[in-house]
Design a protein around this motif. Structure first.
Motif, PDB file in Angstrom:
ATOM      1  N   ALA A  95       0.811  -1.217   0.000  1.00  0.00           N
ATOM      2  CA  ALA A  95       0.000   0.000   0.000  1.00  0.00           C
ATOM      3  C   ALA A  95       0.845   1.267   0.000  1.00  0.00           C
ATOM      4  N   GLN A  96       0.247   2.337  -0.520  1.00  0.00           N
ATOM      5  CA  GLN A  96       0.861   3.662  -0.445  1.00  0.00           C
ATOM      6  C   GLN A  96      -0.117   4.554   0.299  1.00  0.00           C
ATOM      7  N   GLY A  97       0.391   5.385   1.169  1.00  0.00           N
ATOM      8  CA  GLY A  97      -0.489   6.246   1.955  1.00  0.00           C
ATOM      9  C   GLY A  97       0.303   7.050   2.956  1.00  0.00           C
ATOM     10  N   LEU A  98      -0.369   7.507   3.996  1.00  0.00           N
ATOM     11  CA  LEU A  98       0.315   8.313   5.011  1.00  0.00           C
ATOM     12  C   LEU A  98       1.312   7.448   5.778  1.00  0.00           C
ATOM     13  N   PRO A  99       2.523   7.914   5.977  1.00  0.00           N
ATOM     14  CA  PRO A  99       3.449   7.190   6.855  1.00  0.00           C
ATOM     15  C   PRO A  99       2.899   7.219   8.285  1.00  0.00           C
ATOM     16  N   ALA A 100       3.228   6.184   9.069  1.00  0.00           N
ATOM     17  CA  ALA A 100       2.729   6.098  10.448  1.00  0.00           C
ATOM     18  C   ALA A 100       3.114   7.336  11.235  1.00  0.00           C
ATOM     19  N   GLY A 101       2.180   7.852  12.027  1.00  0.00           N
ATOM     20  CA  GLY A 101       2.477   8.965  12.925  1.00  0.00           C
ATOM     21  C   GLY A 101       2.459  10.329  12.278  1.00  0.00           C
ATOM     22  N   THR A 102       2.059  10.437  11.014  1.00  0.00           N
ATOM     23  CA  THR A 102       2.067  11.759  10.375  1.00  0.00           C
ATOM     24  C   THR A 102       0.642  12.269  10.187  1.00  0.00           C
TER      25      THR A 102
ATOM     26  N   THR B  49       0.909  11.607  -2.346  1.00  0.00           N
ATOM     27  CA  THR B  49       0.718  10.650  -1.249  1.00  0.00           C
ATOM     28  C   THR B  49      -0.744  10.633  -0.830  1.00  0.00           C
ATOM     29  N   LEU B  50      -1.319  11.825  -0.710  1.00  0.00           N
ATOM     30  CA  LEU B  50      -2.691  11.934  -0.249  1.00  0.00           C
ATOM     31  C   LEU B  50      -3.660  11.310  -1.253  1.00  0.00           C
ATOM     32  N   SER B  51      -3.418  11.545  -2.542  1.00  0.00           N
ATOM     33  CA  SER B  51      -4.353  10.978  -3.522  1.00  0.00           C
ATOM     34  C   SER B  51      -4.207   9.459  -3.562  1.00  0.00           C
ATOM     35  N   ARG B  52      -2.976   8.956  -3.334  1.00  0.00           N
ATOM     36  CA  ARG B  52      -2.801   7.499  -3.291  1.00  0.00           C
ATOM     37  C   ARG B  52      -3.428   6.913  -2.040  1.00  0.00           C
ATOM     38  N   ALA B  53      -3.350   7.668  -0.932  1.00  0.00           N
ATOM     39  CA  ALA B  53      -3.940   7.196   0.319  1.00  0.00           C
ATOM     40  C   ALA B  53      -5.458   7.118   0.164  1.00  0.00           C
TER      41      ALA B  53
END
Lengths: 203, 203
Positions: B174-181, B190-194
Motif C-alpha cells: 500500500a501507499q499512503g500516510l506514513p505512520a504517525g504523520t 501521497t494523499l491521492s494514493r492514500a
C-alpha cells in the motif's frame, strides 16, 4: 517466530566496522551492506589500503609525527628554524596546530601524557628524546601544548622541571575562554584561569 | 607558508574511507588517524574481515539474499511455506521486511528496478528467475514490495504483466500516510494514493 539472522560473516563484518570511531551499530550495518552489494572493487581497495597504510606509515624517529620514511616532512624541512620546539601529546595534535598557521617551528609528540591511573609513566613517553633534542638542537623556546586537564598539567610540570637546568625558555599555551563564548557560559575553573592569564592591552 | 601535508599514504587512506556511505571527510580523517595510532591489530583485523566477507558472501542462487553457501537461510528453511512470495528490489530490503514480523513467506530480490535512465533493463534483473519460481513453486500470492516511485511502479507493472497468464494473485504494498504523520504534512500525490487505497473499516 525465529528472527532472520544475517549469515555469520556479515555479523562479523558489522562487529569489526563498529570498532571504528564515530561508527555506531546502524552506520556499521549500512557500510557492511554497501560493501556486500557494491559491484566493484571498492571494498577490496579499502581493505588493501588499510593494510598497506597501517604497515607503511610509522612514527618519525625524531618527533613522532607520521611518516613513511625515516624522518617526517617537518623534521626533514631545512627551511624551518630550530628556535621553537612545540611539545604535544599526540602526533595528530601537530596537524591541528599547523592548521592555525600561528606557528612555524618544530614539534615533538610525546605519544601521550603521564597518567598513573592508566599506567603511563614518563618512561612510556618520548620524553628522553625531547630532552636530548633540547640539548643538541638548542631551541630558544619549548612550548608545552598539552591538554588543560590534570594529566596535561602534571606532564607539563614534569617536563619543565627536567628542563630547568637548561637555558631554554619553557612556556605553556594559554587557558581561558574559548573563542566566541561568553563569560556566562564559562565554568569556574576556566574563568579563574582566564583571569590568572590576563594580559595588558596595548593602547 | 607551505601548508603541512600528511604523507601521501594517509591521504590515500582518507580518500578510500570517504567512499563508505555516511562517512564524510572529517569522519574519514578521524578513522584514518585512529587506524594509524591504534597500537593493536584492530585495523588489520578490519581489513582482513572486509576482504574475507566480501569474497565469501554471495547472493543466494534462488532469491538473491546474502549467503555464504548455495541457498540462503530463508530458502533453505523448510518450515516456511511457499504460498507467499515477496518481491523486493534489494537483498537489504528483505531484512527490513523481516523485522516488521508481518510476513512469514519467501522473498525474491530483483537486484534493482527497471530504469532506462540508468541503463537497467529487465534483462539486468533477476526477473527470469522470478517467473521460473512462480511456475515451479506455485505460490498463491506474489507481493510486489517495490518503491513508491516511477521506477518502482514501472517494474511492478512489468512483472504483473508477465504473470497475468499465471493463476497467482499479484498484489502491491500500500501507499499512503506514513505512520504517525498528519494529513497536513502529506504531499498531494501521497494523499491521492492514500485516498485511492482507502479500505472499509470493520465495525
Amino acid at each position: 517466530m525465529k528472527p532472520l539472522a544475517y549469515p555469520a560473516p556479515i555479523h562479523e563484518l558489522v562487529a569489526q566496522l563498529k570498532r571504528m570511531p564515530g561508527v555506531g551499530p546502524r552506520s556499521a550495518e549500512r557500510i557492511a551492506l554497501w560493501m556486500l552489494t557494491a559491484r566493484n572493487a571498492q571494498p577490496g581497495d579499502i581493505a588493501d589500503t588499510i593494510r598497506t597504510v597501517t604497515e607503511r606509515v610509522k612514527p618519525c624517529v625524531q618527533c613522532g609525527f607520521f611518516t613513511d620514511s625515516e624522518l617526517c616532512e617537518i623534521c626533514a624541512d631545512e627551511t624551518r628554524g630550530h628556535s621553537t620546539l612545540c611539545v604535544v601529546e599526540q602526533p595528530t595534535d601537530i596537524i591541528l596546530l599547523e592548521r592555525t598557521g600561528a606557528l612555524r617551528g618544530r614539534y615533538h609528540a610525546l605519544g601521550g601524557r603521564i597518567s598513573p591511573l592508566n599506567h603511563v609513566g614518563p618512561e612510556n613517553l618520548r620524553i628522553g628524546g625531547l630532552i636530548e633534542r633540547v640539548r643538541t638542537q638548542q631551541p630558544a623556546e619549548v612550548i608545552l601544548a598539552l591538554g588543560a586537564d590534570v594529566e596535561g598539567e602534571a606532564t607539563s610540570l614534569y617536563i619543565a622541571d627536567l628542563l630547568k637546568a637548561s637555558p631554554v625558555t619553557v612556556t605553556r599555551i594559554a587557558q581561558g575562554l574559548p573563542a566566541g563564548t561568553s563569560v556566562e557560559s564559562a565554568d569556574e575553573v576556566t574563568l579563574s584561569r582566564a583571569l590568572k592569564g590576563r594580559f595588558k592591552l596595548e593602547a
